[in-house]
Enzyme design. Sequence first.
Site, PDB file in Angstrom:
ATOM      1  N   GLY A 170       0.842  -1.191   0.000  1.00  0.00           N
ATOM      2  CA  GLY A 170       0.000   0.000   0.000  1.00  0.00           C
ATOM      3  C   GLY A 170       0.873   1.234   0.000  1.00  0.00           C
ATOM      4  O   GLY A 170       2.071   1.161   0.307  1.00  0.00           O
ATOM      5  N   PHE A 174       3.494   9.739   2.727  1.00  0.00           N
ATOM      6  CA  PHE A 174       4.925   9.922   3.009  1.00  0.00           C
ATOM      7  C   PHE A 174       5.780   8.754   2.576  1.00  0.00           C
ATOM      8  O   PHE A 174       6.991   8.788   2.668  1.00  0.00           O
ATOM      9  CB  PHE A 174       5.151  10.092   4.520  1.00  0.00           C
ATOM     10  CG  PHE A 174       4.181  11.007   5.160  1.00  0.00           C
ATOM     11  CD1 PHE A 174       3.927  12.251   4.610  1.00  0.00           C
ATOM     12  CD2 PHE A 174       3.511  10.636   6.297  1.00  0.00           C
ATOM     13  CE1 PHE A 174       3.017  13.102   5.195  1.00  0.00           C
ATOM     14  CE2 PHE A 174       2.607  11.483   6.892  1.00  0.00           C
ATOM     15  CZ  PHE A 174       2.344  12.724   6.342  1.00  0.00           C
ATOM     16  N   ARG A 176       5.475   4.201   1.805  1.00  0.00           N
ATOM     17  CA  ARG A 176       4.702   3.029   1.406  1.00  0.00           C
ATOM     18  C   ARG A 176       4.894   1.883   2.397  1.00  0.00           C
ATOM     19  O   ARG A 176       5.799   1.911   3.217  1.00  0.00           O
ATOM     20  CB  ARG A 176       5.109   2.602   0.005  1.00  0.00           C
ATOM     21  CG  ARG A 176       6.571   2.249  -0.142  1.00  0.00           C
ATOM     22  CD  ARG A 176       6.915   1.904  -1.583  1.00  0.00           C
ATOM     23  NE  ARG A 176       6.670   3.005  -2.492  1.00  0.00           N
ATOM     24  CZ  ARG A 176       6.065   2.868  -3.678  1.00  0.00           C
ATOM     25  NH1 ARG A 176       5.658   1.675  -4.083  1.00  0.00           N
ATOM     26  NH2 ARG A 176       5.876   3.896  -4.463  1.00  0.00           N
ATOM     27  N   LYS A 192       6.481  -0.405   7.068  1.00  0.00           N
ATOM     28  CA  LYS A 192       6.042   0.903   6.588  1.00  0.00           C
ATOM     29  C   LYS A 192       7.265   1.808   6.492  1.00  0.00           C
ATOM     30  O   LYS A 192       8.014   1.944   7.452  1.00  0.00           O
ATOM     31  CB  LYS A 192       5.030   1.483   7.574  1.00  0.00           C
ATOM     32  CG  LYS A 192       4.343   2.738   7.088  1.00  0.00           C
ATOM     33  CD  LYS A 192       3.146   3.020   7.966  1.00  0.00           C
ATOM     34  CE  LYS A 192       2.329   4.163   7.438  1.00  0.00           C
ATOM     35  NZ  LYS A 192       1.045   4.270   8.138  1.00  0.00           N
ATOM     36  N   ASP A 286      -9.216   7.812  13.566  1.00  0.00           N
ATOM     37  CA  ASP A 286      -9.236   7.627  12.105  1.00  0.00           C
ATOM     38  C   ASP A 286      -9.938   6.334  11.714  1.00  0.00           C
ATOM     39  O   ASP A 286      -9.488   5.620  10.811  1.00  0.00           O
ATOM     40  CB  ASP A 286      -7.812   7.671  11.541  1.00  0.00           C
ATOM     41  CG  ASP A 286      -7.810   8.060  10.061  1.00  0.00           C
ATOM     42  OD1 ASP A 286      -8.836   8.592   9.572  1.00  0.00           O
ATOM     43  OD2 ASP A 286      -6.790   7.823   9.394  1.00  0.00           O
ATOM     44  N   LYS A 288     -12.209   3.947   9.882  1.00  0.00           N
ATOM     45  CA  LYS A 288     -12.818   3.851   8.547  1.00  0.00           C
ATOM     46  C   LYS A 288     -12.419   2.492   7.970  1.00  0.00           C
ATOM     47  O   LYS A 288     -11.417   1.898   8.413  1.00  0.00           O
ATOM     48  CB  LYS A 288     -12.350   4.986   7.624  1.00  0.00           C
ATOM     49  CG  LYS A 288     -10.847   5.104   7.474  1.00  0.00           C
ATOM     50  CD  LYS A 288     -10.460   6.255   6.555  1.00  0.00           C
ATOM     51  CE  LYS A 288      -8.954   6.426   6.491  1.00  0.00           C
ATOM     52  NZ  LYS A 288      -8.524   7.495   5.578  1.00  0.00           N
ATOM     53  N   ASN A 291      -8.818   1.451   7.116  1.00  0.00           N
ATOM     54  CA  ASN A 291      -7.822   1.180   8.159  1.00  0.00           C
ATOM     55  C   ASN A 291      -8.100  -0.102   8.919  1.00  0.00           C
ATOM     56  O   ASN A 291      -7.482  -0.367   9.936  1.00  0.00           O
ATOM     57  CB  ASN A 291      -7.757   2.366   9.137  1.00  0.00           C
ATOM     58  CG  ASN A 291      -7.072   3.572   8.512  1.00  0.00           C
ATOM     59  OD1 ASN A 291      -6.342   3.429   7.533  1.00  0.00           O
ATOM     60  ND2 ASN A 291      -7.316   4.745   9.060  1.00  0.00           N
ATOM     61  N   ASP A 304      -2.804   1.781  10.991  1.00  0.00           N
ATOM     62  CA  ASP A 304      -2.684   3.223  10.767  1.00  0.00           C
ATOM     63  C   ASP A 304      -3.025   4.034  12.016  1.00  0.00           C
ATOM     64  O   ASP A 304      -4.127   4.574  12.151  1.00  0.00           O
ATOM     65  CB  ASP A 304      -3.569   3.653   9.594  1.00  0.00           C
ATOM     66  CG  ASP A 304      -3.140   5.017   9.057  1.00  0.00           C
ATOM     67  OD1 ASP A 304      -2.312   5.686   9.706  1.00  0.00           O
ATOM     68  OD2 ASP A 304      -3.643   5.415   7.995  1.00  0.00           O
ATOM     69  N   THR A 321     -10.654  11.813   8.690  1.00  0.00           N
ATOM     70  CA  THR A 321     -11.074  11.704   7.299  1.00  0.00           C
ATOM     71  C   THR A 321     -12.481  12.291   7.204  1.00  0.00           C
ATOM     72  O   THR A 321     -13.340  11.949   8.024  1.00  0.00           O
ATOM     73  CB  THR A 321     -11.049  10.222   6.882  1.00  0.00           C
ATOM     74  OG1 THR A 321      -9.695   9.762   6.973  1.00  0.00           O
ATOM     75  CG2 THR A 321     -11.545  10.046   5.453  1.00  0.00           C
TER      76      THR A 321
HETATM   77  N1  LIG Z   1       0.495  -4.513   8.650  1.00  0.00           N
HETATM   78  C1  LIG Z   1       0.030  -4.471   7.415  1.00  0.00           C
HETATM   79  N2  LIG Z   1      -0.183  -5.613   6.728  1.00  0.00           N
HETATM   80  C2  LIG Z   1      -0.652  -5.573   5.459  1.00  0.00           C
HETATM   81  N3  LIG Z   1      -0.925  -4.427   4.795  1.00  0.00           N
HETATM   82  C3  LIG Z   1      -0.741  -3.280   5.428  1.00  0.00           C
HETATM   83  C4  LIG Z   1      -0.264  -3.220   6.766  1.00  0.00           C
HETATM   84  N4  LIG Z   1      -0.189  -1.929   7.139  1.00  0.00           N
HETATM   85  C5  LIG Z   1      -0.604  -1.217   6.085  1.00  0.00           C
HETATM   86  N5  LIG Z   1      -0.933  -2.015   5.054  1.00  0.00           N
HETATM   87  C6  LIG Z   1      -1.421  -1.594   3.729  1.00  0.00           C
HETATM   88  O1  LIG Z   1      -0.791  -0.382   3.378  1.00  0.00           O
HETATM   89  C7  LIG Z   1      -1.758   0.645   3.215  1.00  0.00           C
HETATM   90  C8  LIG Z   1      -1.204   1.973   3.688  1.00  0.00           C
HETATM   91  O2  LIG Z   1      -0.922   1.868   5.066  1.00  0.00           O
HETATM   92  P1  LIG Z   1      -1.280   3.038   6.063  1.00  0.00           P
HETATM   93  O3  LIG Z   1      -2.754   3.298   6.019  1.00  0.00           O
HETATM   94  O4  LIG Z   1      -0.688   2.713   7.369  1.00  0.00           O
HETATM   95  O5  LIG Z   1      -0.509   4.219   5.386  1.00  0.00           O
HETATM   96  P2  LIG Z   1      -0.880   5.726   5.341  1.00  0.00           P
HETATM   97  O6  LIG Z   1       0.284   6.410   4.734  1.00  0.00           O
HETATM   98  O7  LIG Z   1      -1.300   6.193   6.677  1.00  0.00           O
HETATM   99  O8  LIG Z   1      -2.078   5.720   4.334  1.00  0.00           O
HETATM  100  P3  LIG Z   1      -3.092   6.878   4.029  1.00  0.00           P
HETATM  101  O9  LIG Z   1      -2.312   8.021   3.483  1.00  0.00           O
HETATM  102  O10 LIG Z   1      -4.012   6.232   3.026  1.00  0.00           O
HETATM  103  O11 LIG Z   1      -3.774   7.165   5.322  1.00  0.00           O
HETATM  104  C9  LIG Z   1      -2.968   0.182   4.007  1.00  0.00           C
HETATM  105  O12 LIG Z   1      -4.144   0.736   3.501  1.00  0.00           O
HETATM  106  C10 LIG Z   1      -2.912  -1.330   3.793  1.00  0.00           C
HETATM  107  O13 LIG Z   1      -3.478  -1.689   2.551  1.00  0.00           O
END
Ligand SMILES: Nc1ncnc2c1ncn2[C@@H]1O[C@H](COP(=O)(O)OP(=O)(O)OP(=O)(O)O)[C@@H](O)[C@H]1O
Length: 474
Positions: A170, A174, A176, A192, A286, A288, A291, A304, A321
Amino acid sequence: MPTLGFLKKKRTKDSTGSRDLDSPTSPIKASSSPVTPTVPKTFAESAFASKPSTTQDSAVASQSTLTSTTSPKSDDPMNSSAYSQPYATPQTTPEPYQQSPHNIPSIQNLIHPSNTTSENQSYKHQQAGSSKAGPANGGAVTPNAAAQAAVRTTKGKYTLNDFTIQRTLGTGSFGRVHLVQSKHNQRFYAVKVLKKAQVVKMKQVEHTNDERRMLQKVKHPFLITLWGTFQDARNLYMVMDFVEGGELFSLLRKSQRFPNPVAKFYAAEVTLALDYLHSMNIIYRDLKPENLLLDRHGHLKITDFGFAKEVPDITWTLCGTPDYLAPEVVASKGYNKSVDWWSLGILIFEMLCGFTPFWDGGSPMKIYENILKGRVKYPPYIHPDAQDLLQKLITPDLTKRLGNLHGGSKDVMTHPWFAEVTWERLQKKDIDAPYVPPVRAGVGDASQFDKYPEETEAYGQMGDDPHKHLFLEF
Ligand SMILES: Nc1ncnc2c1ncn2[C@@H]1O[C@H](COP(=O)(O)OP(=O)(O)OP(=O)(O)O)[C@@H](O)[C@H]1O
């Protein structure tokens, strides 16, 4: 009435992360065909009640027990003991729940609110997973376990060399999230990666540090586990459990809306997680479907924690959101845990209806206007008990909002809509999930996630780091 444009897009804290779910292509699955809603797996209201164990129940319970009792130490990415496959491969591959076509919002191609940018400055963005069971913490988790939660040591525990980076799961504002494999135990994790420069530019330093701190503290079956963090000159890294089943968002959009008992199952797991977080004075802020991840057995993991914050009394930050913001947040009043109960109401509404109550096809400003007006139209197919709960959650009057009253979260848990939920069993994941994601456990099966262009910049760069002093906890 919302449109399919609404259905397609993910809502992000800012406008840059929307993704079109129409073109998922899995690198692993032989067929990338989207999940077609078909006949729902049987999921009776009585699924929540205590019931005699059948063979199948025992199998699921046994899987769940393994999930919740496997020693966290053996799951630690640094543990080099030989990998063993503790989980049974799901026997069934149920499809999402089908709703009759007349329930599907009918107009396409409208712009989703997350595509607009005007309010971006007001939203903090964060990236994170969540954590709960740390390398030093094991065993079952009990509700309201604030007193038992020990802060885990997560700083600088790992380096990039401990992992082989695989595909992107994902993306966020900032950085991925990558699927990675530990070189020590061959297990799969999600890492992350946050670009420091981007975090600083978006004024998210405090939120990012908060996120890491909150994740380090929490330990709960429905919250993701943060194993550790580290950094290099350019990036921050957060090592979390890989949650294989994908996002509830994708399941909901493919299902259009969930039957009453299915929405109830997910709402009940979220309620337990909120109950736990609030017992630790943490507001999540947050909630939704984007998440909420599904584990291999179909149970939820909240991820998240970018907006999560320890707030003993009240706070004022405008974040979240748009569709899910409580009126007291929109109106820039001080607020507290009550905002999560409002958001739970929005989540339940969206699960039951397939759209959010204040969405209006326009900009976030239009959504905010609707939130402040506070008028909710309840479709006739909503169960009366569900509507009663929703009316008590989606209420602007903080002296009346369920969850914010003297009885706290217990008022929510004892509401008639949840009458058949056996909370203790649910907490132990001893209740069959309504949908088991079709994943092959233990092999890094990321087929439930969309595919993204991969990062081109190499990780692990050394050299000048003007931001190091801002992220001392990583
Ligand atoms: N532990 C995990 N296991 C599997 N996939 C994950 C995990 N953590 C995050 N993801 C995937 O990565 C995506 C992005 O993660 P996250 O929401 O933490 O990032 P973000 O930068 O806060 O995103 P956004 O800008 O959309 O809020 C999630 O929507 C999910 O699909």
